[in-house]
Motif scaffolding. Structure first.
Motif, PDB file in Angstrom:
ATOM      1  N   SER A  22      70.374 -10.125  28.657  1.00  0.00           N
ATOM      2  CA  SER A  22      68.984 -10.377  27.990  1.00  0.00           C
ATOM      3  C   SER A  22      69.554  -9.994  26.607  1.00  0.00           C
ATOM      4  N   GLU A  23      68.461 -10.267  25.566  1.00  0.00           N
ATOM      5  CA  GLU A  23      68.530  -9.895  24.200  1.00  0.00           C
ATOM      6  C   GLU A  23      67.008  -9.863  23.834  1.00  0.00           C
ATOM      7  N   VAL A  24      66.715  -9.235  22.876  1.00  0.00           N
ATOM      8  CA  VAL A  24      65.328  -9.118  22.395  1.00  0.00           C
ATOM      9  C   VAL A  24      65.280  -9.909  20.803  1.00  0.00           C
ATOM     10  N   VAL A  25      64.120 -10.942  20.981  1.00  0.00           N
ATOM     11  CA  VAL A  25      64.000 -11.463  19.515  1.00  0.00           C
ATOM     12  C   VAL A  25      62.561 -11.531  19.253  1.00  0.00           C
ATOM     13  N   GLU A  38      49.293  -5.863  24.983  1.00  0.00           N
ATOM     14  CA  GLU A  38      48.807  -4.727  24.215  1.00  0.00           C
ATOM     15  C   GLU A  38      47.444  -4.627  23.784  1.00  0.00           C
ATOM     16  N   TYR A  39      46.750  -5.719  23.431  1.00  0.00           N
ATOM     17  CA  TYR A  39      45.477  -5.748  22.916  1.00  0.00           C
ATOM     18  C   TYR A  39      44.758  -6.866  23.713  1.00  0.00           C
ATOM     19  N   SER A  40      43.499  -6.859  23.546  1.00  0.00           N
ATOM     20  CA  SER A  40      42.435  -7.628  24.245  1.00  0.00           C
ATOM     21  C   SER A  40      42.300  -8.940  22.883  1.00  0.00           C
ATOM     22  N   SER A  41      41.906  -9.778  23.297  1.00  0.00           N
ATOM     23  CA  SER A  41      41.787 -11.244  22.612  1.00  0.00           C
ATOM     24  C   SER A  41      40.504 -11.843  23.100  1.00  0.00           C
ATOM     25  N   ALA A  93      49.524 -17.005  21.994  1.00  0.00           N
ATOM     26  CA  ALA A  93      49.147 -15.878  23.119  1.00  0.00           C
ATOM     27  C   ALA A  93      49.847 -14.549  22.983  1.00  0.00           C
ATOM     28  N   LEU A  94      51.140 -14.632  22.743  1.00  0.00           N
ATOM     29  CA  LEU A  94      51.857 -13.418  22.789  1.00  0.00           C
ATOM     30  C   LEU A  94      51.478 -12.817  21.514  1.00  0.00           C
ATOM     31  N   GLY A 106      49.302  -8.808  20.501  1.00  0.00           N
ATOM     32  CA  GLY A 106      50.072  -7.794  19.885  1.00  0.00           C
ATOM     33  C   GLY A 106      51.507  -7.558  20.498  1.00  0.00           C
ATOM     34  N   ILE A 107      52.115  -8.803  21.044  1.00  0.00           N
ATOM     35  CA  ILE A 107      53.380  -8.525  21.453  1.00  0.00           C
ATOM     36  C   ILE A 107      54.095  -9.230  20.226  1.00  0.00           C
ATOM     37  N   TRP A 108      54.989  -8.478  19.535  1.00  0.00           N
ATOM     38  CA  TRP A 108      55.632  -8.840  18.450  1.00  0.00           C
ATOM     39  C   TRP A 108      57.159  -9.113  18.682  1.00  0.00           C
TER      40      TRP A 108
END
Length: 648
Positions: A34-37, A54-57, A161-162, A166-168
């Motif tokens: 796996s890797e982070v992108v 992480e956050y609500s929307s 959605a990500l 708050g998913i960076w």
């Protein structure tokens, strides 16, 4: 150099079993990491772990409409005909879509339902209810909830959605990295733009497989062709296994020839898991594991290599990547002729498909594993099951489409005699504002008439001469299509004759020269108008077919005859002048003949046929025909009637 032994594989296994065996032999947890992108670059990737918000929307109550924010219970008395007045800042606050809901307000009334009285006063005639036109906190996403599970492929919508949550960054599985190694002493590197000599071929399989792999979102590299030297092939494969590739594909060398070293190489560097599958094309396919990596031996014939990739490697790459195996749209089509097949082998049949009337019809293309153009010309692929001995004419075949289904309505299905002008017609049709694709199958003039009879095509090309009436096509239509209403439109008058090598070394001047048994003749297939013409002239010259060397040797197109003459495989063959001119060969005239398009009158008004009829009136199109040489366009585009002959 190491001496080689032939790789004789006596037992083949079904494709699905071969894939299952490889899945059991591979550890994909070790193979693919796996890797982070960045999230905004994660489209199409597969999540390696679950993702939680992480956050609500939205993160606040917000207006879902332009209008005024109110307290719902203060509006309950509003009625049609008895409006309720509201004061700005006291009983309402103006808002736009997306604005935070003002403190103490719990509803929004659309601006369309608000009547302005003055700058600070409005009226409403309908009460609101709590949370009307309001996006509440967490309406879309609630902080800490599961957004997506592991192994979900990220869609463009998922990216939104990500980011909203708050998913960076996300952890995803690596892209599958592939190295392709072409092999063979006879193989020329296409990057050098070579001119092949006898016994040599331009390497192209690697690029076919590369493009297919990139369609699966793989990263692909390719090395220059490796000669048939076992030690060199082993060294090359071993080096690539030490690099960060997940799959190494060796092109060619997987069969049973004395110079097929792929199996021995895989066995020396690891383990051969599969050699030989019950499929045609594609039977010699090889699969193995070396240093925990997948190694494949793709057959050298291009269509075999394609089947190997689609039926073995695509499922394995998808499994390794945690992606679903791609699927194609499917249709049921009526096959236009009988196709025999071997028991115990699943055969992949390339098909030219189009809609004729209210059904799809499928015409089998050449079955040779070396004919890559059959894949280019095919609109679909049918499968003959291993337990079947073939498919009967007019049977329904479940077909996987290589094009979008709606494209089948744009295809003009033509079955019949081959002529070079059909290539020009095909090109002109694709140049129209609404392009039409010509799908032509060359089965001879009689084959075209039978296709019309069976309702298998929009039109058929024919040039059948009847010596009794001195006319073309109509006598045959009267005999074989007595109950079918057809319209004949002339495509061109063409010149037939003997195609001979440059300089005419055998000094062929007439058909009588073929009777001396020393000239190697190449014939056309039975039912072809050219063969019927040849037989007529043999009879006129009182020459027995048995006295013509090569009378039983057949080809299906004028260009195929010309190529055989060019390469010395035949001394001569009957064909059109344009084919001789195209290959810079000489030509000995024999006859002029009329080539017509036979069109069922029921299809005259279809867009495809109308496009053809308009093109036949085009001066540009006629000029292109005449430029081929050996054609006359005096009748082109005219509707033919019995007795017209050559129009003289």
């Amino acid at each position: 150099m190491t001496a080689s032994k032939r790789n004789v594989y006596l037992k083949t296994i079904p494709l699905t079993e071969a894939v299952a065996k490889m899945q059991a032999a591979l550890d994909r947890e070790v193979l693919l990491r796996s890797e982070v992108v960045p999230t905004h670059e994660a489209g199409g990737r597969v999540l390696a772990e679950a993702v939680f918000a992480e956050y609500s929307s939205p993160t606040f109550h917000s207006a879902a409409m332009d209008g005024i924010a109110v307290t719902a219970k203060e509006t309950f008395t509003a009625r049609e005909g008895a409006p309720l007045q509201l004061k700005k800042g006291i009983s309402y606050v103006p808002v736009n879509t997306g604005n935070p809901l003002p403190e103490g307000r719990d509803a929004v009334i659309m601006i369309e339902n608000v009547i302005s009285v003055d700058d600070d006063t409005v009226e409403i005639e309908t009460p609101s209810f709590p949370w009307q036109h309001v996006r509440r906190i967490g309406e879309d996403i609630v902080a800490t909830e599961l957004l997506f599970p592991q192994n979900q492929q990220v869609s463009p919508y998922d990216i939104g959605a990500l980011l909203s949550a708050g998913i960076w960054e996300v952890r995803v599985w690596e892209k599958v990295r592939i190295c392709i190694i072409p092999t063979g002493d006879e193989v020329l590197d296409f990057e050098e733009r070579p001119e092949p000599k006898p016994g040599q071929v331009i390497e192209s399989n690697s690029q076919v497989l590369s493009a297919m792999a990139r369609n699966l979102d793989c990263i692909v590299d390719r090395v220059p062709p490796v000669p048939d030297v076992p030690e060199l092939l082993e060294k090359t494969v071993a080096a690539k296994l030490d690099e960060p590739y997940h799959l190494v594909i060796i092109c060619a060398g997987s069969s049973a020839g004395s110079k097929d070293f792929t199996r021995a190489t895989i066995a020396k560097l690891g383990e051969v898991v599969v050699h030989g599958v019950a499929a045609m094309p594609g039977k010699p396919s090889l699969l193995g594991v070396c240093k925990d990596k997948l190694v494949a031996g793709a057959p050298g014939y291009p269509v075999s290599a394609v089947v190997c990739f689609e039926e073995l490697l695509t499922p394995l790459i998808s499994w390794i990547s945690r992606k679903p195996v791609p699927s194609r749209p499917k249709v049921n089509a009526e096959i236009t002729r009988k196709v025999p097949s071997k028991l115990g082998i699943e055969e992949f049949l390339r098909l030219s498909i189009g809609r004729v009337g209210d059904k799809y019809v499928a015409t089998p293309l050449a079955r040779g594993a070396g004919c890559i153009t059959t894949m280019s010309r095919a609109q679909g692929v049918g499968r003959i099951p291993a337990q079947a001995e073939g498919i009967d004419q007019n049977a329904i075949v479940h077909t996987e489409l290589l094009v979008e289904e709606k494209r089948l309505d744009e295809i003009l299905v033509t079955i019949g005699s081959h002529d070079n002008t059909l290539d020009i017609l095909s090109d002109e049709l694709m140049g129209l504002d609404t392009p039409m694709r010509l799908a032509s199958s060359h089965v001879g003039s009689m084959g075209g008439i039978l296709a019309i009879k069976n309702g298998s095509c929009h039109m058929a090309g024919a040039h059948l001469f009847d010596p009794e009436t001195n006319d073309y096509n109509f006598p045959f239509i009267k005999k074989y299509l007595p109950d079918t209403d057809v319209t004949l439109v002339n495509l061109a008058i063409r010149h037939q004759g003997f195609i001979v090598p440059k300089g005419n070394p055998q000094n062929i001047q007439s058909i009588e020269d073929l009777a001396n048994c020393t000239i190697r003749f190449l014939n056309r297939q039975r039912g072809a108008g050219t063969r019927i013409l040849f037989d007529y002239h043999l009879k006129e010259a009182d020459i027995s077919p048995a006295s013509v060397t090569g009378y039983d040797k057949e080809e299906f197109t004028h260009m195929a005859v010309a190529v055989n003459v060019l390469t010395g495989a035949a001394d001569t063959g009957l064909g059109i002048y344009a084919a001789a001119k195209a290959l810079d060969l000489d030509f000995v005239p024999l006859a002029r003949e009329r080539y017509d398009l036979i069109i069922p009158t029921a299809y005259i008004e279809t867009p495809q046929v109308q496009a053809v009829l308009e093109l036949l009136q085009s001066p540009t199109f006629k000029a292109r025909i005449e430029a081929l040489g050996g054609y006359e366009t005096s009748l082109t585009g005219n509707i033919m009637e019995p007795g017209i002959g050559l129009g003289e």
